[in-house]
Design a protein around this motif. Sequence first.
Motif, mmCIF file in Angstrom:
data_model
loop_
_atom_site.group_PDB
_atom_site.id
_atom_site.type_symbol
_atom_site.label_atom_id
_atom_site.label_comp_id
_atom_site.label_asym_id
_atom_site.label_seq_id
_atom_site.Cartn_x
_atom_site.Cartn_y
_atom_site.Cartn_z
ATOM 1 N N ASP A 24 -27.660 3.070 -24.337
ATOM 2 C CA ASP A 24 -26.609 4.081 -24.462
ATOM 3 C C ASP A 24 -26.102 4.503 -23.092
ATOM 4 O O ASP A 24 -24.901 4.716 -22.897
ATOM 5 C CB ASP A 24 -27.130 5.288 -25.239
ATOM 6 C CG ASP A 24 -28.403 5.865 -24.635
ATOM 7 O OD1 ASP A 24 -29.155 5.107 -23.982
ATOM 8 O OD2 ASP A 24 -28.649 7.072 -24.809
ATOM 9 N N ARG A 25 -27.004 4.620 -22.136
ATOM 10 C CA ARG A 25 -26.613 4.980 -20.777
ATOM 11 C C ARG A 25 -25.721 3.887 -20.171
ATOM 12 O O ARG A 25 -24.733 4.180 -19.487
ATOM 13 C CB ARG A 25 -27.859 5.173 -19.921
ATOM 14 C CG ARG A 25 -27.592 5.670 -18.530
ATOM 15 C CD ARG A 25 -28.878 5.806 -17.736
ATOM 16 N NE ARG A 25 -29.794 6.773 -18.341
ATOM 17 C CZ ARG A 25 -30.985 7.057 -17.830
ATOM 18 N NH1 ARG A 25 -31.420 6.429 -16.741
ATOM 19 N NH2 ARG A 25 -31.746 7.965 -18.419
ATOM 20 N N PHE A 26 -26.053 2.634 -20.459
ATOM 21 C CA PHE A 26 -25.256 1.511 -19.960
ATOM 22 C C PHE A 26 -23.824 1.591 -20.478
ATOM 23 O O PHE A 26 -22.856 1.441 -19.727
ATOM 24 C CB PHE A 26 -25.903 0.192 -20.383
ATOM 25 C CG PHE A 26 -25.114 -1.031 -20.005
ATOM 26 C CD1 PHE A 26 -25.216 -1.561 -18.731
ATOM 27 C CD2 PHE A 26 -24.272 -1.650 -20.923
ATOM 28 C CE1 PHE A 26 -24.493 -2.683 -18.369
ATOM 29 C CE2 PHE A 26 -23.544 -2.768 -20.566
ATOM 30 C CZ PHE A 26 -23.655 -3.289 -19.288
ATOM 31 N N TYR A 27 -23.683 1.833 -21.778
ATOM 32 C CA TYR A 27 -22.346 1.943 -22.357
ATOM 33 C C TYR A 27 -21.597 3.162 -21.811
ATOM 34 O O TYR A 27 -20.374 3.137 -21.665
ATOM 35 C CB TYR A 27 -22.432 2.009 -23.878
ATOM 36 C CG TYR A 27 -22.528 0.656 -24.533
ATOM 37 C CD1 TYR A 27 -21.571 -0.322 -24.289
ATOM 38 C CD2 TYR A 27 -23.567 0.346 -25.406
ATOM 39 C CE1 TYR A 27 -21.651 -1.574 -24.899
ATOM 40 C CE2 TYR A 27 -23.660 -0.896 -26.018
ATOM 41 C CZ TYR A 27 -22.696 -1.856 -25.754
ATOM 42 O OH TYR A 27 -22.772 -3.080 -26.344
ATOM 43 N N GLY A 28 -22.331 4.220 -21.512
ATOM 44 C CA GLY A 28 -21.692 5.385 -20.905
ATOM 45 C C GLY A 28 -21.107 5.059 -19.548
ATOM 46 O O GLY A 28 -19.964 5.412 -19.226
ATOM 47 N N TYR A 29 -21.892 4.359 -18.721
ATOM 48 C CA TYR A 29 -21.389 3.947 -17.405
ATOM 49 C C TYR A 29 -20.201 3.003 -17.549
ATOM 50 O O TYR A 29 -19.220 3.091 -16.806
ATOM 51 C CB TYR A 29 -22.496 3.238 -16.617
ATOM 52 C CG TYR A 29 -23.697 4.090 -16.289
ATOM 53 C CD1 TYR A 29 -23.596 5.470 -16.151
ATOM 54 C CD2 TYR A 29 -24.951 3.508 -16.102
ATOM 55 C CE1 TYR A 29 -24.704 6.246 -15.850
ATOM 56 C CE2 TYR A 29 -26.070 4.280 -15.783
ATOM 57 C CZ TYR A 29 -25.933 5.639 -15.669
ATOM 58 O OH TYR A 29 -27.024 6.400 -15.360
ATOM 59 N N LEU A 30 -20.322 2.065 -18.500
ATOM 60 C CA LEU A 30 -19.263 1.073 -18.681
ATOM 61 C C LEU A 30 -17.970 1.734 -19.145
ATOM 62 O O LEU A 30 -16.867 1.375 -18.685
ATOM 63 C CB LEU A 30 -19.725 0.019 -19.689
ATOM 64 C CG LEU A 30 -19.165 -1.403 -19.532
ATOM 65 C CD1 LEU A 30 -19.518 -1.960 -18.160
ATOM 66 C CD2 LEU A 30 -19.726 -2.310 -20.621
ATOM 67 N N SER A 31 -18.074 2.706 -20.043
ATOM 68 C CA SER A 31 -16.885 3.426 -20.513
ATOM 69 C C SER A 31 -16.248 4.225 -19.390
ATOM 70 O O SER A 31 -15.019 4.276 -19.254
ATOM 71 C CB SER A 31 -17.271 4.366 -21.669
ATOM 72 O OG SER A 31 -17.816 3.661 -22.751
ATOM 73 N N LEU A 32 -17.086 4.852 -18.577
ATOM 74 C CA LEU A 32 -16.575 5.605 -17.436
ATOM 75 C C LEU A 32 -15.856 4.689 -16.459
ATOM 76 O O LEU A 32 -14.778 5.021 -15.948
ATOM 77 C CB LEU A 32 -17.738 6.318 -16.740
ATOM 78 C CG LEU A 32 -17.400 7.112 -15.471
ATOM 79 C CD1 LEU A 32 -16.434 8.244 -15.791
ATOM 80 C CD2 LEU A 32 -18.668 7.657 -14.836
#
Length: 769
Positions: free
Chosen positions: A105-113
Amino acid sequence: MLIAVLAGLIVSILYIPFGKYLRGRLAILVALLPITLFAYFISFIPAIQDGRHVHSHHPWVPSLGINFDFHLDGLSLLFSLLITGVGSLVFLYAAPYLKGHRYLDRFYGYLSLFMAAMLGVVLADNVLLLFIFWELTSISSFFLIGFNNGNGASRKSSLIALGVTGGGGFLLMAGLILMGHLSGSYSIQEMLGSNEFLKSHTLYGLILILVFAGAFTKSAQFPFHFWLPGAMKAPTPVSAYLHSATMVKAGIYLLARLQPVLGGTDYWMYPLVVIGGITMLYSAFHSIFRTDLKSILAYSTIAALGMLVFLIGIGTAESLLAASVFILVHALYKASLFLTAGVIDHETGTRDVTQLSGLRKVLMPLSVAGILAALSSAGLPLTFGFIGKDLIYEATLQTTGFWMIALTTLALLTNGLLLCAGFMAGIKPFTGNLPDSFAQVHLPNGLMWGAPLLLAILGIILGCAPWLVDDALLNPAAYVMHQSAIDSPLKIWHGFNLVLLLSGVTLALGTLLYIVRKPSAASLASIERYNNLAPKHIIGSLARYARKISIRYTRTLHNGYLRVYLLRIIIFAILLLAFRLFTGGPIKLTFDTLSPISIYEVVVVGILIAAIYITVTAPSRLTAVVATSVIGYCICLLFVFYSAPDLAMTQFTIDTLTVVLFVLVLFRLPPFLNFANRGVRIRDGIVASAFGLVIALVAIQVLNQPVDGTVSKFYGDNAYLLAKGKNVVNVILVDFRGLDTMFEIVVLSIAAVGVVSLLKLRLKASEKE
């Protein structure tokens, strides 16, 4: 467009409370964000094809010239589709690739940002807004590159990437502010009307240096290229997204966007052609010596970025069209190769090309993707890479004389080396015999091999039908850079000419090199012998030297002792004030304007001097605190004598509270002071006396200046009328200077939280050590 740009930011924030629900099978749903944005930007193709632009204006900080101004034209649409299109596949690919990862989930958060930041960069029309998103790409990429934070190499690579790109971003900020200041507007579209003024200005050279610094560091141009191979420590989805299609092309986008504003001069052309040429040949040469798949692709990516800078530097209609085509060509085949390398690593556990072979027998669909992508990177006919390569040669052949020969030769050598590197990454792992150790390898989730296969097939489709993106996407992008119509339809076949001959020579040269050149650890070691001469080593040595200087500076000036900080601040204040006093004209020492001295004042000053003496000589901490309080109360009496009872009450309250706090704190400390040696006390006495003398001289000078009661009259007249308060001092603090007071309260609140936290802190024995 505002919602489209900020959607990734909003989603990344939502991952904080809801991310835990997206670590399993639902992780694939996050791909709906880039897919939706991709469809949104596709809807603008008809308008862009008709020559229309879309502009969006939202006020933000108009007083500073910063607004949410977004502008969609051919160039920004090309990049927006790459960001969201490749992003969609990367989001889908990452779900099975990182399946079960505790921080998915943290990875997708960074990727979305990161996606939001990149969209902001390519759509921003305000250069200050562009810079804000520019820095956000550096910050989000820092977290993505260092995602495997348990690995020391990953942490180091992310720090190097942030240091290089952040340093360039700082210089870019200065360049953009300077451009906006000189042109009178921070809007890129409005700067187009000031391009001739900027080019003729004496600061034009400085602007170019600052802008080039930002673009070259972000797009890994020589000698700042070394951060990109190190960034390959990131997970493969990051490499495919950031380092092939998006982040590293931010610098390319910046140069392309500012081409009509700053381009067209020798000062623009020569640095870009030279730096781009060095970068592409140097990196292409290094790529054929690497044995790690991602390292090969990293160096070939740097070479491709150098090629784009090289083409923008030439600045002709042909070269800018070639650049716009090559941006799309490279994104398709390089993202496919990166994703292919990720699957190979995921299934075999290695990326060493000296150990990989015969994988077509167990990874057939993936082998098709790798081979097709490699053929497109080679520029084989009926691939999109062939059209892009032909346009590069057409651009170099449009130059004249020595430049035509030099630039064409440079492009030919680079393309030949890149062909070899592409075959090493996309073909070699799948040809030959399958080692027994890989016999149990099997195809992973369909999303993992489907994403690179789709990109590779798209490269073939566009190679056979380039008109699908010709007038709709690529010509409009080239038009933005050249600011004139470019009616040059992309063709599969240009006939038998010099360009075709050069393409054939490239294929022959690169294929021969691939057949002859056998990657090995020995050949890699042979080139790494010269690492001491590489920019990474030189810049790293300078960084280590700077760190040593910083450590010495910190130990000298910032040793953690409050008394030392106060001493240096006071000495600096003495020197500064004394310099201003003795260089600002004759010092007036007249006392005619002073009121007569009363007996009360003499007595109070005597008590004050005695209290000061006791404070500095008392052997007990408590005695020193009490004497200090006497000093404060004496000052209270002086305020009363001079008709300032409100200040006296304030001073009295503060002093009383301070004494109470001191006593509470000192209660747990030893009862006696540790006196410094005699030399230190003499030094402190001299500094204190000098400071008092300078302040006295300043006060006398102030008293001898004519009184201007304009400000005080304004406050007196308007305190009640505007703020409904009869106490002028309170009104000034709360209303007229309310913002200052608010920040003072915030600072005190933060300090109070820190103090309480320290008082409540209970360390373990190991933590105390």
